[in-house]
Design a protein around this motif. Structure first.
Motif, PDB file in Angstrom:
ATOM      1  N   UNK A 120       1.284  14.009   2.982  1.00 61.19           N
ATOM      2  CA  UNK A 120       2.250  12.949   2.697  1.00 61.19           C
ATOM      3  C   UNK A 120       1.530  11.596   2.661  1.00 61.19           C
ATOM      4  N   UNK A 121       1.955  10.748   1.759  1.00 60.29           N
ATOM      5  CA  UNK A 121       1.408   9.393   1.656  1.00 60.29           C
ATOM      6  C   UNK A 121       2.588   8.438   1.513  1.00 60.29           C
ATOM      7  N   UNK A 122       2.657   7.469   2.404  1.00 60.40           N
ATOM      8  CA  UNK A 122       3.765   6.517   2.403  1.00 60.40           C
ATOM      9  C   UNK A 122       3.316   5.102   2.055  1.00 60.40           C
ATOM     10  N   UNK A 123       2.196   4.980   1.363  1.00 59.99           N
ATOM     11  CA  UNK A 123       1.699   3.672   0.959  1.00 59.99           C
ATOM     12  C   UNK A 123       2.293   3.300  -0.397  1.00 59.99           C
ATOM     13  N   UNK A 124       2.409   2.002  -0.675  1.00 59.54           N
ATOM     14  CA  UNK A 124       2.987   1.576  -1.957  1.00 59.54           C
ATOM     15  C   UNK A 124       2.140   2.043  -3.140  1.00 59.54           C
ATOM     16  N   UNK A 125       2.757   2.812  -4.011  1.00 64.16           N
ATOM     17  CA  UNK A 125       2.030   3.381  -5.143  1.00 64.16           C
ATOM     18  C   UNK A 125       1.611   2.323  -6.155  1.00 64.16           C
ATOM     19  N   UNK A 126       2.335   1.207  -6.231  1.00 63.11           N
ATOM     20  CA  UNK A 126       1.924   0.172  -7.182  1.00 63.11           C
ATOM     21  C   UNK A 126       0.564  -0.405  -6.805  1.00 63.11           C
ATOM     22  N   UNK A 127       0.313  -0.574  -5.525  1.00 55.44           N
ATOM     23  CA  UNK A 127      -0.994  -1.069  -5.083  1.00 55.44           C
ATOM     24  C   UNK A 127      -2.061   0.006  -5.286  1.00 55.44           C
ATOM     25  N   UNK A 128      -1.709   1.248  -4.992  1.00 61.16           N
ATOM     26  CA  UNK A 128      -2.655   2.349  -5.214  1.00 61.16           C
ATOM     27  C   UNK A 128      -3.045   2.431  -6.687  1.00 61.16           C
ATOM     28  N   UNK A 129      -2.066   2.358  -7.564  1.00 61.51           N
ATOM     29  CA  UNK A 129      -2.333   2.448  -8.994  1.00 61.51           C
ATOM     30  C   UNK A 129      -3.156   1.258  -9.483  1.00 61.51           C
ATOM     31  N   UNK A 130      -2.939   0.110  -8.895  1.00 64.70           N
ATOM     32  CA  UNK A 130      -3.698  -1.077  -9.250  1.00 64.70           C
ATOM     33  C   UNK A 130      -5.200  -0.854  -9.038  1.00 64.70           C
ATOM     34  N   UNK A 131      -5.532  -0.070  -8.025  1.00 66.21           N
ATOM     35  CA  UNK A 131      -6.933   0.208  -7.698  1.00 66.21           C
ATOM     36  C   UNK A 131      -7.391   1.579  -8.199  1.00 66.21           C
ATOM     37  N   UNK A 132      -6.539   2.264  -8.928  1.00 68.08           N
ATOM     38  CA  UNK A 132      -6.914   3.569  -9.463  1.00 68.08           C
ATOM     39  C   UNK A 132      -7.023   4.654  -8.412  1.00 68.08           C
ATOM     40  N   UNK A 133      -6.187   4.570  -7.395  1.00 70.57           N
ATOM     41  CA  UNK A 133      -6.198   5.536  -6.296  1.00 70.57           C
ATOM     42  C   UNK A 133      -4.933   6.374  -6.366  1.00 70.57           C
ATOM     43  N   UNK A 134      -5.075   7.680  -6.169  1.00 65.39           N
ATOM     44  CA  UNK A 134      -3.919   8.576  -6.178  1.00 65.39           C
ATOM     45  C   UNK A 134      -3.588   9.026  -4.755  1.00 65.39           C
ATOM     46  N   UNK A 135      -2.447   9.656  -4.618  1.00 66.79           N
ATOM     47  CA  UNK A 135      -2.079  10.224  -3.318  1.00 66.79           C
ATOM     48  C   UNK A 135      -3.096  11.269  -2.898  1.00 66.79           C
ATOM     49  N   UNK A 136      -3.607  12.012  -3.857  1.00 63.85           N
ATOM     50  CA  UNK A 136      -4.607  13.041  -3.568  1.00 63.85           C
ATOM     51  C   UNK A 136      -5.862  12.454  -2.923  1.00 63.85           C
ATOM     52  N   UNK A 137      -6.221  11.248  -3.309  1.00 63.69           N
ATOM     53  CA  UNK A 137      -7.395  10.612  -2.709  1.00 63.69           C
ATOM     54  C   UNK A 137      -7.212  10.440  -1.203  1.00 63.69           C
ATOM     55  N   UNK A 138      -6.006  10.075  -0.788  1.00 66.59           N
ATOM     56  CA  UNK A 138      -5.736   9.932   0.644  1.00 66.59           C
ATOM     57  C   UNK A 138      -5.660  11.298   1.321  1.00 66.59           C
ATOM     58  N   UNK A 139      -5.018  12.247   0.669  1.00 69.30           N
ATOM     59  CA  UNK A 139      -4.867  13.587   1.246  1.00 69.30           C
ATOM     60  C   UNK A 139      -6.234  14.243   1.435  1.00 69.30           C
ATOM     61  N   UNK A 140      -7.142  14.014   0.502  1.00 73.05           N
ATOM     62  CA  UNK A 140      -8.493  14.580   0.603  1.00 73.05           C
ATOM     63  C   UNK A 140      -9.395  13.779   1.527  1.00 73.05           C
ATOM     64  N   UNK A 141      -8.915  12.659   2.008  1.00 76.98           N
ATOM     65  CA  UNK A 141      -9.691  11.857   2.952  1.00 76.98           C
ATOM     66  C   UNK A 141     -10.810  11.057   2.330  1.00 76.98           C
ATOM     67  N   UNK A 142     -10.691  10.747   1.061  1.00 77.23           N
ATOM     68  CA  UNK A 142     -11.721   9.940   0.405  1.00 77.23           C
ATOM     69  C   UNK A 142     -11.793   8.566   1.061  1.00 77.23           C
ATOM     70  N   UNK A 143     -12.986   8.038   1.116  1.00 76.19           N
ATOM     71  CA  UNK A 143     -13.185   6.722   1.710  1.00 76.19           C
ATOM     72  C   UNK A 143     -14.018   5.834   0.801  1.00 76.19           C
ATOM     73  N   UNK A 144     -13.868   6.005  -0.494  1.00 69.99           N
ATOM     74  CA  UNK A 144     -14.649   5.192  -1.425  1.00 69.99           C
ATOM     75  C   UNK A 144     -14.088   3.765  -1.490  1.00 69.99           C
ATOM     76  N   UNK A 145     -14.739   2.927  -2.256  1.00 69.40           N
ATOM     77  CA  UNK A 145     -14.381   1.508  -2.313  1.00 69.40           C
ATOM     78  C   UNK A 145     -12.943   1.287  -2.757  1.00 69.40           C
ATOM     79  N   UNK A 146     -12.468   2.061  -3.719  1.00 68.04           N
ATOM     80  CA  UNK A 146     -11.100   1.864  -4.208  1.00 68.04           C
ATOM     81  C   UNK A 146     -10.066   2.129  -3.113  1.00 68.04           C
TER      82      UNK A 146
END
Length: 83
Positions: free
Chosen positions: A37-63
């Motif tokens: 589950x991801x409860x962060x604002x998707x508009x901000x995520x999309x602005x940086x090219x980040x998907x919910x999957x990036x959080x679920x997979x635990x990515x920690x890249x710059x975006x």
């Protein structure tokens, strides 16, 4: 709660509550991500090219860090309004 009837105190409490809610959401992100589950604002995520999957997979890249920074900055703005 304390019987204070002041518009400025109400305004400050409102901003403090918003800042606390944002920080609580950020702090809970790793926990929720492990539950798919991801409860962060998707508009901000999309602005940086980040998907919910990036959080679920635990990515920690710059975006991903940029998303967290932008959201945390919103909490900071609310605290500045209080000051």
């Amino acid at each position: 709660i304390l019987g204070v009837r002041d518009i400025h105190a109400d305004h400050a409490a409102s901003h403090i509550g918003k800042a606390q809610g944002i920080v609580t959401c950020l702090r809970a992100t790793p926990y929720h991500s492990t539950r798919q589950k991801v409860f962060l604002p998707m508009d901000i995520c999309m602005l940086h090219g980040v998907s919910q999957e990036d959080f679920i997979r635990g990515k920690q890249d710059k975006n991903v860090r940029d998303v967290i920074y932008d959201i945390a900055s919103q909490a900071h703005v609310h605290l500045e309004h209080v000051r």
